[in-house]
Design a protein around this motif. Structure first.
Motif, PDB file in Angstrom:
ATOM      1  N   LEU A  13       0.937  -1.126   0.052  1.00 12.72           N
ATOM      2  CA  LEU A  13      -0.691  -0.038  -0.027  1.00 12.72           C
ATOM      3  C   LEU A  13       0.540   1.334  -0.335  1.00 12.72           C
ATOM      4  CD1 LEU A  13      -2.882  -1.312   2.729  1.00 12.72           C
ATOM      5  CD2 LEU A  13      -3.158  -0.667   0.035  1.00 12.72           C
ATOM      6  N   LEU A  14       1.941   1.537   0.601  1.00  8.38           N
ATOM      7  CA  LEU A  14       2.827   2.363   0.626  1.00  8.38           C
ATOM      8  C   LEU A  14       3.811   2.567  -0.635  1.00  8.38           C
ATOM      9  CD1 LEU A  14       4.266   4.364   2.547  1.00  8.38           C
ATOM     10  CD2 LEU A  14       6.079   2.642   3.027  1.00  8.38           C
ATOM     11  N   VAL A  39       0.852   6.488  -7.230  1.00 12.30           N
ATOM     12  CA  VAL A  39       0.047   7.616  -6.997  1.00 12.30           C
ATOM     13  C   VAL A  39       0.485   8.908  -6.779  1.00 12.30           C
ATOM     14  CG1 VAL A  39      -2.327   8.255  -6.635  1.00 12.30           C
ATOM     15  CG2 VAL A  39      -1.753   5.653  -6.868  1.00 12.30           C
ATOM     16  N   LEU A  40       1.352   9.334  -5.907  1.00 15.94           N
ATOM     17  CA  LEU A  40       1.733  10.505  -6.193  1.00 15.94           C
ATOM     18  C   LEU A  40       2.472  10.644  -6.371  1.00 15.94           C
ATOM     19  CD1 LEU A  40       1.436  13.254  -3.552  1.00 15.94           C
ATOM     20  CD2 LEU A  40       3.714  11.407  -2.258  1.00 15.94           C
ATOM     21  N   VAL A  75       2.589   1.551  -3.746  1.00 15.39           N
ATOM     22  CA  VAL A  75       0.611   2.524  -4.494  1.00 15.39           C
ATOM     23  C   VAL A  75       0.656   3.813  -4.206  1.00 15.39           C
ATOM     24  CG1 VAL A  75      -1.412   1.985  -5.032  1.00 15.39           C
ATOM     25  CG2 VAL A  75       0.114   0.079  -4.821  1.00 15.39           C
ATOM     26  N   ALA A  76       0.686   3.710  -2.719  1.00 13.69           N
ATOM     27  CA  ALA A  76       0.498   5.443  -2.739  1.00 13.69           C
ATOM     28  C   ALA A  76       1.981   6.632  -3.171  1.00 13.69           C
ATOM     29  CB  ALA A  76       0.254   6.025  -0.755  1.00 13.69           C
ATOM     30  N   ALA A  77       2.540   5.953  -2.944  1.00 20.16           N
ATOM     31  CA  ALA A  77       3.786   6.395  -2.829  1.00 20.16           C
ATOM     32  C   ALA A  77       3.962   6.587  -4.850  1.00 20.16           C
ATOM     33  CB  ALA A  77       5.488   5.545  -2.862  1.00 20.16           C
TER      34      ALA A  77
END
Length: 56
Positions: free
Chosen positions: A5-6, A12-13, A8-10
């Motif tokens: 999840l980290l 997307v950011l 994926v979040a990176a």
């Protein structure tokens, strides 16, 4: 699971930042082209009026 999840979040950011950065660059390019076109038109008009004044 948390690491995925980290990541994926990176990603997307990173896409958000890349999109805003590309938008800024293309916006600057657009304004540079508009200003350059205006400068070319003004130079052409000045040259045209200067040469027509000499002929008269």
């Amino acid at each position: 699971m948390g690491r995925i999840l980290l990541i994926v979040a990176a990603v997307v950011l990173a896409f958000f930042l890349l999109g805003s950065l590309l938008g800024f660059v293309f916006g600057l390019l657009k304004w540079a082209l508009i200003i350059g076109l205006v400068a070319v038109v003004v130079m052409f008009a000045a040259k045209l009026f200067r040469s027509s004044r000499v002929r008269d």
